[in-house]
Scaffold this active site. Structure first.
Site, PDB file in Angstrom:
ATOM      1  CD1 TRP A  23       8.866   2.797  -2.786  1.00 28.43           C
ATOM      2  CD2 TRP A  23       8.091   1.411  -1.199  1.00 28.43           C
ATOM      3  NE1 TRP A  23       7.827   2.066  -3.327  1.00 28.43           N
ATOM      4  CE2 TRP A  23       7.330   1.214  -2.377  1.00 28.43           C
ATOM      5  CE3 TRP A  23       7.771   0.647  -0.073  1.00 28.43           C
ATOM      6  CZ2 TRP A  23       6.282   0.286  -2.459  1.00 28.43           C
ATOM      7  CZ3 TRP A  23       6.727  -0.281  -0.150  1.00 28.43           C
ATOM      8  CH2 TRP A  23       5.995  -0.445  -1.332  1.00 28.43           C
ATOM      9  CD  GLU A  66       0.573  -6.447  -5.214  1.00 30.44           C
ATOM     10  OE1 GLU A  66       1.619  -7.097  -5.404  1.00 30.44           O
ATOM     11  OE2 GLU A  66       0.200  -5.521  -5.956  1.00 30.44           O
ATOM     12  CD  GLU A 101       4.774  -7.003  -8.208  1.00 28.30           C
ATOM     13  OE1 GLU A 101       3.947  -7.002  -7.279  1.00 28.30           O
ATOM     14  OE2 GLU A 101       4.642  -6.311  -9.227  1.00 28.30           O
ATOM     15  CG  HIS A 104       3.872  -4.258  -4.263  1.00 26.72           C
ATOM     16  ND1 HIS A 104       3.744  -4.430  -5.624  1.00 26.72           N
ATOM     17  CD2 HIS A 104       4.809  -3.289  -4.095  1.00 26.72           C
ATOM     18  CE1 HIS A 104       4.548  -3.590  -6.247  1.00 26.72           C
ATOM     19  NE2 HIS A 104       5.214  -2.901  -5.347  1.00 26.72           N
ATOM     20  CD  GLU A 154       3.513  -5.893 -13.119  1.00 30.65           C
ATOM     21  OE1 GLU A 154       3.072  -5.129 -12.227  1.00 30.65           O
ATOM     22  OE2 GLU A 154       4.356  -6.766 -12.892  1.00 30.65           O
ATOM     23  CB  THR A 157      -1.661  -4.220 -10.273  1.00 33.35           C
ATOM     24  OG1 THR A 157      -0.561  -4.164 -11.162  1.00 33.35           O
ATOM     25  CG2 THR A 157      -2.161  -5.626 -10.162  1.00 33.35           C
ATOM     26  CG  ASP A 186       7.205  -0.296  -6.597  1.00 40.51           C
ATOM     27  OD1 ASP A 186       7.825   0.771  -6.694  1.00 40.51           O
ATOM     28  OD2 ASP A 186       7.330  -1.087  -5.623  1.00 40.51           O
ATOM     29  CD  GLU A 187       2.044  -3.395  -8.907  1.00 40.36           C
ATOM     30  OE1 GLU A 187       2.884  -3.988  -9.606  1.00 40.36           O
ATOM     31  OE2 GLU A 187       1.509  -3.922  -7.906  1.00 40.36           O
ATOM     32  CG  HIS A 190       6.832  -4.076 -11.908  1.00 38.48           C
ATOM     33  ND1 HIS A 190       6.241  -4.530 -10.759  1.00 38.48           N
ATOM     34  CD2 HIS A 190       8.088  -3.703 -11.570  1.00 38.48           C
ATOM     35  CE1 HIS A 190       7.112  -4.417  -9.760  1.00 38.48           C
ATOM     36  NE2 HIS A 190       8.236  -3.927 -10.224  1.00 38.48           N
TER      37      HIS A 190
HETATM   38 FE   LIG Z   1       3.412  -5.662 -10.388  1.00 36.90          FE
HETATM   39 FE   LIG Z   2       2.414  -5.693  -6.937  1.00 39.33          FE
END
Ligand SMILES: [Fe+2]
Ligand SMILES: [Fe+2]
Length: 315
Positions: A23, A66, A101, A104, A154, A157, A186-187, A190
């Site tokens: 996205w 971020e 990243e 974000h 990660e 977050t 996403d986090e 990661h």
């Molecule tokens: Fe991250």
């Molecule tokens: Fe992030």
């Protein structure tokens, strides 16, 4: 790092998404070329008006965290010297991770700008300060400490974006809920990547990993925005108010810190680590005892009352 380089390269397609398939911030936001733009912005602002003060403060703190991405990218690059081979696995990973990243801070900043509730100039000053101040998280250039830190961070977050999404939804802002929910996932990818790097090095060098883990936990995992400040204020002052707000509304609490530690102990099967030398065993035992000790301390922490007014938020 030489040994791990190929594993890291292989991890890119496993834990990161391709540029074409992931996205982008614009997928969620009003398009400024469309006639419907102004109506959509009005709707966005109406919903944002319903967000509570603490939630907005935490969202701004998360966004600033971020936006200090250049600090993290530089720090991660430094754990393996850049040679002519800047296309090695590690440096490819760092660039690909950074590219994910970067979305974000981008999307959260645009949302906050459109919301009408934020003094953007004050926020921009904080971003610039945070980048100029850097951070000091105690990993030096050590990859073991770095991967333990990033695994922890990660996960932290992920949790805080996910909780902001839940509260935003409860407060009627489904757009913000969707945005933060997508950032949170996403986090999680990661976190899974960094946790897998630690699992790999644990097989090779359990003593040193254990010693690094103990050392990081003794220092406490400091948040990357720990030097956050507002215009005219000393370094780190805004961070304290930001984390008080996060604690107050349950976005990120001492209990979460303990639960993340417990999940890492389980993930890395710390309690079944054998064949350690004396120092490694002491480190393992320290880490295994720590959740109970921290739980006792956590019971004594009382939430701070909400009196602080951030310069970032229009009254
Ligand atoms: Fe991250
Ligand atoms: Fe992030």
């Amino acid at each position: 790092m030489e040994h791990l380089d190929k594993e890291v390269l292989n991890a890119i397609p496993v834990f990161l998404k391709s540029v074409e398939s992931i996205w982008q911030p614009t997928d969620f936001l009003p398009l400024s070329n469309e006639d419907s733009f102004f109506d959509e912005v009005r709707e966005l602002r109406e919903k944002a008006n319903g967000l509570s003060y603490d939630l907005l403060a935490v969202l701004i703190g998360d966004t600033l965290t971020e936006e200090a991405l250049p600090t993290y990218e530089t720090w991660l690059s430094l754990i393996k010297p850049v040679t002519e081979d800047s296309d090695g696995g590690w440096h490819q990973w760092v660039r690909a991770w950074t590219s994910e990243e970067n979305r974000h801070g981008d999307i959260l900043n645009k949302y906050l700008y459109l919301s009408g509730r934020v003094n953007m100039r004050e926020m921009e000053i904080s971003t610039q300060y945070l980048l100029a101040d850097g951070f000091d998280i105690g990993t030096a250039k050590d990859p073991y400490r770095t991967f333990i830190y990033t695994s922890f961070q990660e996960l932290a977050t992920n949790l805080s974006h996910r909780r902001v999404a839940q509260i935003a939804k409860a407060e009627g802002d489904d757009l913000l809920a969707r945005i933060c929910g997508n950032v949170a996932s996403d986090e999680m990818r990661h976190a899974n990547a960094y946790k897998s790097f630690v699992s790999k090095i644990l097989q090779l060098d359990p003593n040193e990993v254990m010693i690094a883990f103990e050392d990081m936990m003794r220092r406490k995992i400091v948040m990357p925005a720990h030097l956050l400040r507002e215009s005219g204020m000393p370094k780190g002052s805004a961070f304290t108010h930001f984390s008080d707000a996060a604690q107050r509304i349950g976005v990120y609490t001492t209990t979460d810190y303990i639960n993340i530690l417990l999940s890492l102990i389980e993930e890395w099967k710390i309690d079944s680590l054998r064949n350690l030398n004396e120092q490694g065993e002491r480190a393992r035992d320290y880490v295994l005892m720590l959740p109970d000790r921290l739980t006792k301390i956590a019971q004594r922490i009382k939430p701070q009352p909400a009196t602080y007014k951030f310069s970032w938020i229009h009254q």
